[in-house]
Design an enzyme around this catalytic site. Structure first.
Site, PDB file in Angstrom:
ATOM      1  N   TYR A  91      -1.718   0.752  -3.365  1.00  0.00           N
ATOM      2  CA  TYR A  91      -0.956  -0.479  -3.637  1.00  0.00           C
ATOM      3  C   TYR A  91      -1.241  -1.559  -2.588  1.00  0.00           C
ATOM      4  CZ  TYR A  91       2.068   2.750  -6.370  1.00  0.00           C
ATOM      5  OH  TYR A  91       2.563   3.699  -7.220  1.00  0.00           O
ATOM      6  N   LEU A 107      11.789   2.423 -16.571  1.00  0.00           N
ATOM      7  CA  LEU A 107      12.391   1.508 -17.551  1.00  0.00           C
ATOM      8  C   LEU A 107      11.351   1.079 -18.587  1.00  0.00           C
ATOM      9  CD1 LEU A 107      14.239  -0.779 -14.947  1.00  0.00           C
ATOM     10  CD2 LEU A 107      15.159   1.218 -16.164  1.00  0.00           C
ATOM     11  N   ILE A 151      12.126   5.975 -10.001  1.00  0.00           N
ATOM     12  CA  ILE A 151      11.837   4.950  -8.976  1.00  0.00           C
ATOM     13  C   ILE A 151      11.676   3.581  -9.637  1.00  0.00           C
ATOM     14  CG2 ILE A 151      10.914   6.452  -7.180  1.00  0.00           C
ATOM     15  CD1 ILE A 151       8.070   5.878  -8.298  1.00  0.00           C
ATOM     16  N   LYS A 166      11.629  -0.371 -10.171  1.00  0.00           N
ATOM     17  CA  LYS A 166      11.354  -1.452  -9.221  1.00  0.00           C
ATOM     18  C   LYS A 166      11.908  -2.749  -9.774  1.00  0.00           C
ATOM     19  CE  LYS A 166       6.778  -2.567 -10.911  1.00  0.00           C
ATOM     20  NZ  LYS A 166       6.691  -1.359 -11.731  1.00  0.00           N
ATOM     21  N   SER A 167      12.275  -3.606  -8.849  1.00  0.00           N
ATOM     22  CA  SER A 167      12.707  -4.942  -9.215  1.00  0.00           C
ATOM     23  C   SER A 167      12.498  -5.836  -8.010  1.00  0.00           C
ATOM     24  CB  SER A 167      14.187  -4.950  -9.607  1.00  0.00           C
ATOM     25  OG  SER A 167      14.571  -6.289  -9.854  1.00  0.00           O
ATOM     26  N   ARG A 169      19.316  -7.095  -9.498  1.00  0.00           N
ATOM     27  CA  ARG A 169      18.896  -5.975 -10.358  1.00  0.00           C
ATOM     28  C   ARG A 169      18.660  -4.698  -9.547  1.00  0.00           C
ATOM     29  NH1 ARG A 169      16.815 -10.349 -13.432  1.00  0.00           N
ATOM     30  NH2 ARG A 169      14.741 -10.347 -12.490  1.00  0.00           N
ATOM     31  N   ASN A 198      20.556  -1.368 -10.588  1.00  0.00           N
ATOM     32  CA  ASN A 198      19.857  -0.109 -10.880  1.00  0.00           C
ATOM     33  C   ASN A 198      20.405   1.035 -10.017  1.00  0.00           C
ATOM     34  OD1 ASN A 198      18.348  -1.624 -12.616  1.00  0.00           O
ATOM     35  ND2 ASN A 198      16.511  -1.695 -11.352  1.00  0.00           N
TER      36      ASN A 198
END
Ligand code: A2P
Length: 279
Positions: free
Chosen positions: A54, A192, A230, A232-233, A238, A242
């Site tokens: 990443y 999600l 896991i 992510k946002s 949010r 979550n």
């Protein structure tokens, strides 16, 4: 109760405890990572999932350092880059230094890359790192049943975790069942469906019924099945939303209603063929 206190811990097959909800930083740009992870830690997350591929490990490490939260209170995962399966020891040390930590909680083989046939060699190196105490648990990511079978033929340590794409419209139930039968914890990435599964009527109707958000419904569905997730946002509201899904309890029939959304809707790559040499 803080949001993180509502998140259950699971015990992995080697006794290490992991918060069942973590914060993933796939596709978080390196220059934004520190701020976003600081927000996540501030929101209450104590489990952060990154990867060498990443390119944002340094930002994760900077956020952990800046937070002042004791290192042992944070569960930190990173992953071995595909192109470095033949030199896992060196790759791990580079990740550890980029993160600025003495140890990593969970180190995963990012993809099996069966065409290169190196993952069993990488696993041997990871077993040594684990024995040396710099990694508390080792596991795999994107492993299908046949990759697990091959790994287990020569493995001394059974993976603690298999992290793979798992969300209501793409569940890979055979992989999940195999992992659970072997004592390998199932960890969902894109839990999600990268947001795509949040509009399903089975999800939105439960959100309305319980006065919660669709994302909380989907995450509660993961948690109810013992799956680590896991989400992510980039948005701190949010993130908090979550994390609070630990307080949402669905009935067995409601869980089945979400499970019935299975549609083979893969978003990411197929691990049977993915090589991702850039990773
Ligand atoms: P954003 O970063 O704008 O919040 P996944 O974890 O499955 O990959 O999904 C991540 C995607 O879902 C991101 O686009 C993220 O957008 C969005 N997302 C994350 N949490 C929520 C939420 N609670 N409600 C709506 N969308 C969300």
């Amino acid at each position: 109760m803080t949001p993180n206190e509502a998140v259950p811990n699971l015990t992995l097959n080697n006794g290490v405890r992991i918060p069942q909800l973590g914060f993933g930083v796939f596709q978080v740009p390196p220059e934004e990572t520190q701020r976003i992870v600081e927000d996540a830690l501030e929101a209450g997350y104590r489990h952060i999932d990154t990867a060498a591929a990443y390119g944002n490990e340094a930002g994760v490490g900077a956020a952990i350092a800046a937070s002042g939260i004791p290192r042992e209170d944070i569960f930190l995962t990173t992953k071995l880059r595909n192109g470095e399966q033949g030199k896992a020891q060196e790759a791990f040390q580079n990740s550890r230094r980029a993160l600025g930590v003495d140890y990593v909680d969970l180190y995963l083989i990012h993809w099996p890359v069966p065409s290169r046939n190196l993952f069993t060699e990488a696993w041997k190196a990871m077993e040594k790192l684990h024995a040396g105490g710099e990694i508390r648990a080792i596991g795999v990511s994107n492993f299908l049943a046949d990759h697990l079978d091959r790994l287990l033929q020569s493995a001394e340590i059974i993976p603690a975790v298999n992290q793979f794409e798992l969300h209501p419209t793409f569940q890979q139930p055979e992989v999940a069942a195999k992992c659970r039968s072997l004592g390998i914890a199932v960890e969902a990435y894109s839990p999600l469906g990268q947001g795509a599964d949040l509009d399903a009527a089975a999800v939105t109707s439960l959100a309305g019924k319980y006065g919660v958000t669709p994302a909380q419904v989907v995450l509660a569905w993961h948690l109810a099945q013992g799956t680590i997730a896991i989400p992510k946002s980039a948005n701190s509201g949010r993130m908090r939303d979550n994390l609070a899904s630990g307080g949402v309890v669905l009935t067995a029939a409601e869980i089945s209603g979400i499970t019935a959304l299975e549609a083979g809707a893969r978003i990411g790559s197929d691990p049977a063929v993915a090589a991702h040499s850039q990773m």
